[in-house]
Design a protein around this motif. Structure first.
Motif, PDB file in Angstrom:
ATOM      1  N   HIS A 111      26.590  82.597  34.013  1.00 22.31           N
ATOM      2  CA  HIS A 111      25.504  81.733  33.569  1.00 22.31           C
ATOM      3  C   HIS A 111      24.209  82.152  34.230  1.00 22.31           C
ATOM      4  CE1 HIS A 111      27.761  78.509  31.392  1.00 22.31           C
ATOM      5  NE2 HIS A 111      28.756  79.120  32.018  1.00 22.31           N
ATOM      6  N   THR A 112      23.223  82.379  33.446  1.00 27.45           N
ATOM      7  CA  THR A 112      21.855  82.726  33.846  1.00 27.45           C
ATOM      8  C   THR A 112      21.826  83.865  34.869  1.00 27.45           C
ATOM      9  OG1 THR A 112      19.693  81.781  34.410  1.00 27.45           O
ATOM     10  CG2 THR A 112      21.594  80.766  35.476  1.00 27.45           C
ATOM     11  N   ASP A 113      20.872  83.873  35.792  1.00 26.64           N
ATOM     12  CA  ASP A 113      20.634  85.080  36.596  1.00 26.64           C
ATOM     13  C   ASP A 113      21.623  85.238  37.743  1.00 26.64           C
ATOM     14  OD1 ASP A 113      18.613  85.903  35.018  1.00 26.64           O
ATOM     15  OD2 ASP A 113      17.004  85.192  36.308  1.00 26.64           O
ATOM     16  N   ILE A 114      22.652  86.011  37.509  1.00 22.36           N
ATOM     17  CA  ILE A 114      23.626  86.277  38.564  1.00 22.36           C
ATOM     18  C   ILE A 114      24.211  87.662  38.350  1.00 22.36           C
ATOM     19  CG2 ILE A 114      25.477  85.094  37.308  1.00 22.36           C
ATOM     20  CD1 ILE A 114      26.540  84.205  40.096  1.00 22.36           C
ATOM     21  N   LEU A 115      24.435  88.351  39.461  1.00 23.95           N
ATOM     22  CA  LEU A 115      24.960  89.717  39.433  1.00 23.95           C
ATOM     23  C   LEU A 115      26.478  89.610  39.617  1.00 23.95           C
ATOM     24  CD1 LEU A 115      23.201  92.518  41.487  1.00 23.95           C
ATOM     25  CD2 LEU A 115      25.626  92.570  40.997  1.00 23.95           C
ATOM     26  N   PRO A 116      27.263  90.045  38.651  1.00 21.81           N
ATOM     27  CA  PRO A 116      28.716  89.831  38.745  1.00 21.81           C
ATOM     28  C   PRO A 116      29.367  90.461  39.987  1.00 21.81           C
ATOM     29  CG  PRO A 116      28.109  90.256  36.470  1.00 21.81           C
ATOM     30  CD  PRO A 116      26.867  90.478  37.289  1.00 21.81           C
ATOM     31  N   PHE A 117      29.197  91.784  40.183  1.00 21.06           N
ATOM     32  CA  PHE A 117      29.892  92.442  41.285  1.00 21.06           C
ATOM     33  C   PHE A 117      28.942  93.309  42.104  1.00 21.06           C
ATOM     34  CE2 PHE A 117      33.313  91.595  38.339  1.00 21.06           C
ATOM     35  CZ  PHE A 117      34.369  91.249  39.155  1.00 21.06           C
ATOM     36  N   HIS A 118      28.934  93.093  43.405  1.00 22.99           N
ATOM     37  CA  HIS A 118      28.228  94.003  44.306  1.00 22.99           C
ATOM     38  C   HIS A 118      29.240  94.536  45.316  1.00 22.99           C
ATOM     39  CE1 HIS A 118      25.457  95.975  46.805  1.00 22.99           C
ATOM     40  NE2 HIS A 118      25.070  94.989  47.576  1.00 22.99           N
ATOM     41  N   LEU A 119      29.457  95.854  45.294  1.00 26.69           N
ATOM     42  CA  LEU A 119      30.342  96.494  46.262  1.00 26.69           C
ATOM     43  C   LEU A 119      29.460  97.295  47.208  1.00 26.69           C
ATOM     44  CD1 LEU A 119      33.016  97.970  43.783  1.00 26.69           C
ATOM     45  CD2 LEU A 119      32.888  95.661  44.731  1.00 26.69           C
ATOM     46  N   ASP A 120      29.481  96.946  48.464  1.00 28.02           N
ATOM     47  CA  ASP A 120      28.636  97.634  49.432  1.00 28.02           C
ATOM     48  C   ASP A 120      29.507  98.116  50.588  1.00 28.02           C
ATOM     49  OD1 ASP A 120      26.175  98.464  50.621  1.00 28.02           O
ATOM     50  OD2 ASP A 120      26.293  96.719  51.937  1.00 28.02           O
ATOM     51  N   ARG A 121      29.431  99.387  50.906  1.00 29.65           N
ATOM     52  CA  ARG A 121      30.233  99.986  51.980  1.00 29.65           C
ATOM     53  C   ARG A 121      31.718  99.668  51.808  1.00 29.65           C
ATOM     54  NH1 ARG A 121      28.955  96.887  55.895  1.00 29.65           N
ATOM     55  NH2 ARG A 121      27.681  95.565  54.577  1.00 29.65           N
ATOM     56  N   CYS A 122      32.196  99.825  50.597  1.00 34.85           N
ATOM     57  CA  CYS A 122      33.603  99.563  50.311  1.00 34.85           C
ATOM     58  C   CYS A 122      34.368 100.872  50.124  1.00 34.85           C
ATOM     59  CB  CYS A 122      33.740  98.732  49.038  1.00 34.85           C
ATOM     60  SG  CYS A 122      33.260  97.009  49.271  1.00 34.85           S
ATOM     61  N   HIS A 123      35.685 100.831  50.372  1.00 32.93           N
ATOM     62  CA  HIS A 123      36.550 101.988  50.144  1.00 32.93           C
ATOM     63  C   HIS A 123      37.745 101.554  49.309  1.00 32.93           C
ATOM     64  CE1 HIS A 123      35.198 105.012  53.311  1.00 32.93           C
ATOM     65  NE2 HIS A 123      34.324 104.024  53.366  1.00 32.93           N
ATOM     66  N   GLU A 124      38.083 102.388  48.347  1.00 27.52           N
ATOM     67  CA  GLU A 124      39.289 102.178  47.541  1.00 27.52           C
ATOM     68  C   GLU A 124      39.334 100.789  46.920  1.00 27.52           C
ATOM     69  OE1 GLU A 124      43.066 103.785  49.074  1.00 27.52           O
ATOM     70  OE2 GLU A 124      41.872 104.412  50.800  1.00 27.52           O
ATOM     71  N   ILE A 125      38.456 100.586  46.017  1.00 34.93           N
ATOM     72  CA  ILE A 125      38.416  99.324  45.272  1.00 34.93           C
ATOM     73  C   ILE A 125      38.731  99.621  43.813  1.00 34.93           C
ATOM     74  CG2 ILE A 125      37.021  97.316  44.651  1.00 34.93           C
ATOM     75  CD1 ILE A 125      37.151  97.530  47.648  1.00 34.93           C
ATOM     76  N   LEU A 126      39.608  98.833  43.247  1.00 32.73           N
ATOM     77  CA  LEU A 126      39.929  98.950  41.825  1.00 32.73           C
ATOM     78  C   LEU A 126      39.674  97.601  41.161  1.00 32.73           C
ATOM     79  CD1 LEU A 126      41.348 100.138  39.262  1.00 32.73           C
ATOM     80  CD2 LEU A 126      43.493  99.373  40.269  1.00 32.73           C
ATOM     81  N   ILE A 127      38.885  97.633  40.118  1.00 34.77           N
ATOM     82  CA  ILE A 127      38.675  96.406  39.336  1.00 34.77           C
ATOM     83  C   ILE A 127      39.153  96.693  37.924  1.00 34.77           C
ATOM     84  CG2 ILE A 127      36.980  94.698  38.561  1.00 34.77           C
ATOM     85  CD1 ILE A 127      35.225  95.498  40.936  1.00 34.77           C
ATOM     86  N   GLU A 128      39.996  95.829  37.399  1.00 34.05           N
ATOM     87  CA  GLU A 128      40.540  96.113  36.058  1.00 34.05           C
ATOM     88  C   GLU A 128      40.905  94.840  35.307  1.00 34.05           C
ATOM     89  OE1 GLU A 128      44.250  98.276  36.178  1.00 34.05           O
ATOM     90  OE2 GLU A 128      45.136  96.888  37.614  1.00 34.05           O
ATOM     91  N   GLY A 129      40.904  94.997  33.982  1.00 31.27           N
ATOM     92  CA  GLY A 129      41.458  93.939  33.138  1.00 31.27           C
ATOM     93  C   GLY A 129      40.595  92.701  32.979  1.00 31.27           C
ATOM     94  N   ILE A 130      39.279  92.877  33.037  1.00 29.98           N
ATOM     95  CA  ILE A 130      38.428  91.711  32.802  1.00 29.98           C
ATOM     96  C   ILE A 130      37.416  91.994  31.691  1.00 29.98           C
ATOM     97  CG2 ILE A 130      38.630  90.738  35.125  1.00 29.98           C
ATOM     98  CD1 ILE A 130      35.899  91.990  35.755  1.00 29.98           C
ATOM     99  N   THR A 131      36.933  90.913  31.115  1.00 33.89           N
ATOM    100  CA  THR A 131      35.881  90.975  30.105  1.00 33.89           C
ATOM    101  C   THR A 131      34.696  90.184  30.641  1.00 33.89           C
ATOM    102  OG1 THR A 131      37.405  91.201  28.273  1.00 33.89           O
ATOM    103  CG2 THR A 131      35.268  90.240  27.769  1.00 33.89           C
ATOM    104  N   ILE A 132      33.510  90.777  30.505  1.00 31.11           N
ATOM    105  CA  ILE A 132      32.313  90.150  31.079  1.00 31.11           C
ATOM    106  C   ILE A 132      31.308  89.818  29.982  1.00 31.11           C
ATOM    107  CG2 ILE A 132      30.285  90.585  32.535  1.00 31.11           C
ATOM    108  CD1 ILE A 132      32.147  92.237  34.348  1.00 31.11           C
ATOM    109  N   ASP A 133      30.821  88.585  30.015  1.00 32.29           N
ATOM    110  CA  ASP A 133      29.752  88.206  29.095  1.00 32.29           C
ATOM    111  C   ASP A 133      28.893  87.139  29.788  1.00 32.29           C
ATOM    112  OD1 ASP A 133      28.234  88.286  26.774  1.00 32.29           O
ATOM    113  OD2 ASP A 133      29.543  86.944  25.643  1.00 32.29           O
ATOM    114  N   TYR A 134      27.788  86.820  29.142  1.00 26.61           N
ATOM    115  CA  TYR A 134      26.898  85.783  29.656  1.00 26.61           C
ATOM    116  C   TYR A 134      26.789  84.662  28.636  1.00 26.61           C
ATOM    117  CZ  TYR A 134      25.369  88.414  33.732  1.00 26.61           C
ATOM    118  OH  TYR A 134      25.346  89.055  34.938  1.00 26.61           O
ATOM    119  N   GLU A 135      26.735  83.441  29.152  1.00 26.08           N
ATOM    120  CA  GLU A 135      26.630  82.258  28.295  1.00 26.08           C
ATOM    121  C   GLU A 135      25.353  82.343  27.447  1.00 26.08           C
ATOM    122  OE1 GLU A 135      28.665  79.698  27.920  1.00 26.08           O
ATOM    123  OE2 GLU A 135      27.334  78.422  26.736  1.00 26.08           O
ATOM    124  N   ARG A 136      24.238  82.663  28.093  1.00 23.45           N
ATOM    125  CA  ARG A 136      22.969  82.821  27.377  1.00 23.45           C
ATOM    126  C   ARG A 136      22.465  84.216  27.684  1.00 23.45           C
ATOM    127  NH1 ARG A 136      19.112  83.969  24.375  1.00 23.45           N
ATOM    128  NH2 ARG A 136      17.277  82.612  24.135  1.00 23.45           N
TER     129      ARG A 136
END
Lengths: 565, 565
Positions: free
Chosen positions: A92-117
């Motif tokens: 909803h509105t102004d938001i950043l879904p994912f921020h990865l900072d100084r991360c190692h070995e991260i897997l993100i899978e199986g999601i759908t992303i959309d915005y309400e408006r």
């Protein structure tokens, strides 16, 4: 790996403003644990900015370097999977879904992303004359209102003016119109259209031009206009200083920025990540900016089996940043300026990195050395100290961090119907682009590099474009001279040195409406062999030769000489 | 104290974009040294934002909590004097002159502050009918341009629209017009004027209203309009978490915010700090916001022999911030929300502070305790943990930090011709206001407190207003009901408890055009004695009794009963 079903933390599908509060508590509790798999069961999860983490972010190639809300803020995490079992994340509105900072070995899978408006809206051109246009805008989907002759769109909580212009999409092809262009209304420069807006009935808005201007000749009734009322502020995935990041089986319908933007990150795999039009909503646009964008990447970038369509800028861009030498304070020390507005604030490296000093006119390297210190002074300036005395430190010259050079493999993808170009490839690593389908209004492959205007580096060494299909690309001249374009901006060429080294275009299929195939300058060697050229009549031909080459030292091709200049 | 003549660091008067670079190098070199007096010799020093420190600042009661450039950034300094020997500091575009953070014993004196290009502009009304106004704007001083019927002002480097409205100033009095009001053009709400701007000759701009609206009846030819094209972003002095700060012999002609804003700072002395109209420029405005503003101050605030005129908001405001209880997560723990947009991001205290829990309807304290923890979640929410179980934690109730209560002495000052009110006094300390001259369009003394809209705390205990001169104040009803106004916003009063305790108004001179002297509600005791009341005819009388009191439990006065309601 320890599995954490997030429902154990009360995180279940639904429209609960406090859902992100629970996410935050969960992440705070588990912060520092290695080897976790977070599992989101299927269903739609609404995420509001209310309880989100807030950080000041200088996101490269985005607008507004200000505090931003972040839904999933992973800082310093290792060995983490985030797995959605078909979960839909609706922001909803102004938001950043994912921020990865100084991360190692991260897997993100199986999601759908959309915005309400969505941050943009759209309308169909239902009436059109030279100075008058009536747009049909679905007010339920894209709430709007006219105040004092200006058109405002209601995002969640505030009215935003139609300030950032429009892009017209062809009604049959659902793609930018042939030889179309961005237009804008009432911006503070004379070429912007002076216009008055008026409500003209249910879901109808009339635009009347008030000055000595007419709508573009390429505009047509039935086409759809993408209406921009939001800055480029919130990418979906913002990845910084990380290593070993995999995004897989992710669908993105919208965000007010790029789908993925990374800075100083090594080994990124993006597989079956699709930035596509929403199947139910019939939205003509997807993301408001690029697809996948990599600033100073390292290791390997692997993009596989992705579909990117209808986003408002290039699907892939891989580059570094040239910092311009502003002041030379000693034989070893310079103050470097970030010139391009969207690059402001990005620190150009860390002590121990190799930096080259480059003549901005020839864009050729003069010397290089390790740096022992780099200090962020403010978002404009950085102080850089070399390990040894340098001979070529000159104001106006640029520096480039050469410790960050990714190999690139892009395969099995489809890039279509977006605004602007296709793949922007400026990496000195091994670059292989194979088995992809391109249908882009600008150049499908653009190999550029610029040390005077955009300040996107750098010189390439070995690029192979193989077994791809190019379907009538480069039909908007402003965005490309040919399906394959090599156009570094160096003003002066040295006799035997070239900015780009080797480009091989082999075994591809080109469906073209005209002769244009490759337009290249300032390249050492071009190989263009065994490509299949098919003529189509989708568009009016645009003038140009098959191979238009300038300053290419060596050419190996089976294209007839008469088709070259 | 060690004297450092800044010219030894190459910091000399002149228009050098790199001057601030030298300042920064000097401060970096001397950081941590105690007992330094920096001496700036006379002359004009230009400061550009280029090399300034950049920090994300959540400045209370200002707009835009974003990274800002800071000219003199003192963090953690102790025992420092900055002495200008009549030095003029001329700032360019968006830069904050002084930020003192966690400093002790700092004295700044002997400087004059102005900006090369002001954040507001002004124009004289040279023609006026119901729907048409022609403004004469000095294009050299206030560069402007009309694009597509909108008026833009050129600040250093960018065009800013006339977006934030106008305030009209009486040509004879150089003060807000009698019963005038702020107006705005083309904002996204219906009451804003729909208008088209047009260049109408050298230095002339015509404004034509396009809708069913007319210019205010109070508008006159010859009056000057203050034209706002900048947000309230950069105060002159931003002081946080400090102690023992003295500002002395400082002249401020302009800044795009408040002259001084402090948060959580103890013992502030402001002596002969004058926020006044530029004597050569004939500018009708000074700062774009308040004069001196104190959020959760401690120790003593001493304001002496200052002149504050023509700024665009109240000369002095002393208050705390009520945080609204958003969620009660345990007997001891709450999530608290900052509601007012300009307070966002301000952390409400530190562990060890006393916090009261207050019923937002009565605004009366229910209980209080020490807090053991306070966590900033984001600019909206904070988590607060009390040392003991609490009985009254209720969503909608508010909390107030009672460890920060300043005593206040304001003496020998002149407050005149600004927009809005005079002194906003909401401190539970000993407050004495003596020997000042007031000529304010709103209430000269406003004692408020609000837990439902502005969320500015708090209840007062002992206020004495003595030996001051009030010259026809409260001539704009929207900004004040009487020269002295007590108006906390509590919706419900308890039988014998009052929000404010004691107000003594004694031995003052009131020059008034009408009967109004004091308008007070929800006050325990009012003393109004030995004041001299003189009638003037500067303005048309505004209706009201001498003392209009509601819910004042005890009154001691020599004003006739028939002049009271």
């Amino acid at each position: 790996m320890r599995q954490v079903y997030v429902k154990e933390y009360g995180i279940t599908p639904g429209n609960d403003r406090a859902l992100l509060w629970k996410v935050r508590m969960m992440l705070d509790e588990l912060q520092g644990t290695m080897g976790i798999e977070f599992v989101f069961e299927s269903g739609t999860y609404h995420f509001y900015p209310d309880y989100a983490v807030e950080k000041t972010l200088y996101i490269s190639n985005h607008d507004e370097d200000v505090p931003k809300r972040i839904a999933f803020d992973f800082s310093g995490w290792r060995k983490v999977k985030i797995r959605g079992e078909g979960a839909v994340f609706l922001f909803h509105t102004d938001i950043l879904p994912f921020h990865l900072d100084r991360c190692h070995e991260i897997l993100i899978e199986g999601i759908t992303i959309d915005y309400e408006r969505t941050g943009y809206s759209e309308g169909e051109i239902v009436e059109l004359s030279g100075k008058r246009m009536v747009l049909r805008i679905d007010r339920k989907e894209y709430p709007y209102r006219v105040f004092h002759g200006e058109l405002y769109f209601e995002e969640e909580g505030a009215y935003h003016p139609l300030y950032y212009g429009c892009l017209e999409m062809d009604r049959r092809r659902n793609a930018p119109v042939y030889q179309g262009r961005d237009i804008s209304f009432n911006r503070p420069y004379p070429s912007s259209y002076g216009a008055v807006f008026r409500e003209a009935g249910e879901n109808l808005v009339e635009v009347t031009l008030t000055e000595d201007q007419q709508f573009p000749e390429t505009s047509r009734e039935g086409n759809r206009m993408i209406l921009r009322h939001h800055l480029r502020t919130h990418p979906c995935f913002y990845i910084t200083g990380s290593e070993g990041i995999t995004l897989r089986d992710i669908t993105i319908y919208h965000c007010t920025g790029m789908a993925v933007i990374s800075q100083f990150t090594k080994d990124i795999t993006i597989e079956r990540v699709c930035l596509v039009r929403h199947p139910q909503k019939d939205r003509i646009f997807t993301a408001t900016a690029d697809g996948f964008h990599f600033v100073y990447a390292g290791g390997k970038i692997h993009i596989k089996n992705c579909v990117l369509e209808n986003q408002l800028d290039d699907p892939v861009n891989i580059h570094g940043i040239y910092g311009r030498i502003h002041k030379v304070t000693s034989k070893r020390e310079v103050i470097v300026e970030l010139v391009e507005g969207m690059q402001k604030g990005v620190l150009l490296g860390t002590a121990g990195d190799y930096f080259a000093v480059i003549d901005n006119r020839t864009m050729l390297e003069q010397e290089h050395a390790v740096i022992t210190e780099i200090t962020w002074m403010n978002s404009d300036y950085q102080r850089i100290v070399f390990a040894e005395d340098m001979e070529n430190l000159t104001p106006g010259f640029v520096v480039e961090n050469q410790s960050w050079v990714p190999d690139v493999l892009i395969e099995g993808c489809t890039f279509r119907n977006n605004r602007a170009r296709g793949l922007l490839l400026t990496s000195a690593g091994d670059v292989l682009v194979r088995d992809n389908t391109f249908e882009t209004p600008g150049a499908a492959i653009l190999i550029e590099g610029d040390s005077n205007y955009w300040f996107e580096s750098g010189a390439t060494r070995h690029i192979v474009i193989e077994g791809n299909r190019f379907h009538h690309c480069a039909y908007v001249s402003a965005w490309g001279k040919a399906p394959i374009q090599v156009s570094p901006s160096a003003l002066v060429w040295e006799k035997d040195r070239r900015y780009h080294q080797y480009l091989e275009v082999r075994g591809n299929v080109f469906q073209c409406c005209d002769d244009r195939l490759v337009n290249a300058v300032n390249l050492k060697k071009l190989v263009f062999l065994d490509n299949k050229i098919e003529r189509t009549t989708v568009f009016e031909p645009i003038k140009g030769q098959a191979l238009e080459l300038d300053g290419v030292l060596e050419v190996e091709t089976d294209i007839n000489k008469e088709q070259q200049i």
